[in-house]
Design a protein around this motif. Sequence first.
Motif, PDB file in Angstrom:
ATOM      1  N   LEU A 119      89.392  96.350 103.714  1.00 22.22           N
ATOM      2  CA  LEU A 119      90.654  95.613 103.646  1.00 22.22           C
ATOM      3  C   LEU A 119      90.477  94.284 102.913  1.00 22.22           C
ATOM      4  O   LEU A 119      91.355  93.877 102.139  1.00 22.22           O
ATOM      5  CB  LEU A 119      91.211  95.379 105.051  1.00 22.22           C
ATOM      6  CG  LEU A 119      91.708  96.624 105.782  1.00 22.22           C
ATOM      7  CD1 LEU A 119      92.009  96.301 107.241  1.00 22.22           C
ATOM      8  CD2 LEU A 119      92.924  97.212 105.090  1.00 22.22           C
ATOM      9  N   GLN A 120      89.355  93.629 103.143  1.00 24.47           N
ATOM     10  CA  GLN A 120      89.077  92.364 102.444  1.00 24.47           C
ATOM     11  C   GLN A 120      89.017  92.594 100.931  1.00 24.47           C
ATOM     12  O   GLN A 120      89.586  91.833 100.165  1.00 24.47           O
ATOM     13  CB  GLN A 120      87.749  91.765 102.920  1.00 24.47           C
ATOM     14  CG  GLN A 120      87.793  91.204 104.311  1.00 24.47           C
ATOM     15  CD  GLN A 120      88.569  89.918 104.388  1.00 24.47           C
ATOM     16  OE1 GLN A 120      89.785  89.925 104.518  1.00 24.47           O
ATOM     17  NE2 GLN A 120      87.886  88.809 104.297  1.00 24.47           N
ATOM     18  N   MET A 121      88.306  93.637 100.521  1.00 28.28           N
ATOM     19  CA  MET A 121      88.183  93.907  99.086  1.00 28.28           C
ATOM     20  C   MET A 121      89.493  94.391  98.481  1.00 28.28           C
ATOM     21  O   MET A 121      89.762  94.134  97.303  1.00 28.28           O
ATOM     22  CB  MET A 121      87.072  94.930  98.821  1.00 28.28           C
ATOM     23  CG  MET A 121      85.686  94.327  98.894  1.00 28.28           C
ATOM     24  SD  MET A 121      84.400  95.472  98.367  1.00 28.28           S
ATOM     25  CE  MET A 121      84.684  95.533  96.590  1.00 28.28           C
ATOM     26  N   LEU A 122      90.319  95.055  99.286  1.00 25.92           N
ATOM     27  CA  LEU A 122      91.618  95.524  98.775  1.00 25.92           C
ATOM     28  C   LEU A 122      92.517  94.368  98.354  1.00 25.92           C
ATOM     29  O   LEU A 122      93.384  94.540  97.499  1.00 25.92           O
ATOM     30  CB  LEU A 122      92.344  96.382  99.818  1.00 25.92           C
ATOM     31  CG  LEU A 122      92.065  97.859  99.776  1.00 25.92           C
ATOM     32  CD1 LEU A 122      92.732  98.578 100.937  1.00 25.92           C
ATOM     33  CD2 LEU A 122      92.489  98.473  98.450  1.00 25.92           C
ATOM     34  N   ARG A 123      92.314  93.219  98.953  1.00 20.15           N
ATOM     35  CA  ARG A 123      93.103  92.057  98.548  1.00 20.15           C
ATOM     36  C   ARG A 123      92.832  91.720  97.084  1.00 20.15           C
ATOM     37  O   ARG A 123      93.726  91.288  96.366  1.00 20.15           O
ATOM     38  CB  ARG A 123      92.782  90.857  99.446  1.00 20.15           C
ATOM     39  CG  ARG A 123      93.310  91.030 100.847  1.00 20.15           C
ATOM     40  CD  ARG A 123      92.952  89.950 101.827  1.00 20.15           C
ATOM     41  NE  ARG A 123      92.847  88.628 101.278  1.00 20.15           N
ATOM     42  CZ  ARG A 123      92.059  87.688 101.771  1.00 20.15           C
ATOM     43  NH1 ARG A 123      91.317  87.927 102.832  1.00 20.15           N
ATOM     44  NH2 ARG A 123      92.006  86.491 101.226  1.00 20.15           N
ATOM     45  N   GLN A 124      91.603  91.917  96.645  1.00 17.04           N
ATOM     46  CA  GLN A 124      91.239  91.620  95.265  1.00 17.04           C
ATOM     47  C   GLN A 124      91.458  92.818  94.335  1.00 17.04           C
ATOM     48  O   GLN A 124      91.771  92.651  93.166  1.00 17.04           O
ATOM     49  CB  GLN A 124      89.778  91.186  95.202  1.00 17.04           C
ATOM     50  CG  GLN A 124      89.370  90.657  93.853  1.00 17.04           C
ATOM     51  CD  GLN A 124      87.984  90.035  93.871  1.00 17.04           C
ATOM     52  OE1 GLN A 124      87.301  90.005  94.883  1.00 17.04           O
ATOM     53  NE2 GLN A 124      87.560  89.526  92.728  1.00 17.04           N
ATOM     54  N   TYR A 125      91.277  94.034  94.876  1.00 21.16           N
ATOM     55  CA  TYR A 125      91.396  95.257  94.068  1.00 21.16           C
ATOM     56  C   TYR A 125      92.381  96.219  94.737  1.00 21.16           C
ATOM     57  O   TYR A 125      91.980  97.257  95.267  1.00 21.16           O
ATOM     58  CB  TYR A 125      90.029  95.940  93.932  1.00 21.16           C
ATOM     59  CG  TYR A 125      88.930  95.039  93.450  1.00 21.16           C
ATOM     60  CD1 TYR A 125      88.877  94.616  92.117  1.00 21.16           C
ATOM     61  CD2 TYR A 125      87.932  94.595  94.315  1.00 21.16           C
ATOM     62  CE1 TYR A 125      87.861  93.786  91.671  1.00 21.16           C
ATOM     63  CE2 TYR A 125      86.911  93.755  93.875  1.00 21.16           C
ATOM     64  CZ  TYR A 125      86.887  93.358  92.556  1.00 21.16           C
ATOM     65  OH  TYR A 125      85.885  92.534  92.118  1.00 21.16           O
TER      66      TYR A 125
END
Length: 149
Positions: free
Chosen positions: A52-58
């Motif tokens: 979820l953290q990385m989905l904010r960027q990608y």
Amino acid sequence: MSGKVKSYYKEGSKKFLVDTTTFYDLKVQFDYAVIDHCFQTKNLSRALYLSLQMLRQYPDDSYLNIKVGECLNEIYLSQKNHQLSKVVDLPDPDHDPKYNTVLIFLQNLRLQEVAALSYHFLKQKEPALLHDPSFKQAFNKSKQNFNIQ
């Protein structure tokens, strides 16, 4: 400084041994590797949180979107088998506050809410990921958990 570090360090030398683009690419690859490791070792709450953290960027990254669905499907199965504590960490003051929020959220979900969350999350990604076999597998599992044919 000692050992190997001294052999690479010279006054006025570059901070990185590789160019910054390569360094950034490696960092992102390691982020994916950590998510995969957490998932494989059944640390599902951490894998979900990091995805979820990385989905904010990608936001359009197929791996991350599928991994969120897979984590939720596995959390559903663990909760159904009364083994949630084996795959989801308990909230703890030593955890990052954002991670604790996710843990509290997961601890308070009912079984059908986990199934609904997985299904509706993946359903919104269906048009973009329909042809990905991993997506199909995760989405079919979420439909089965949510009792949709």
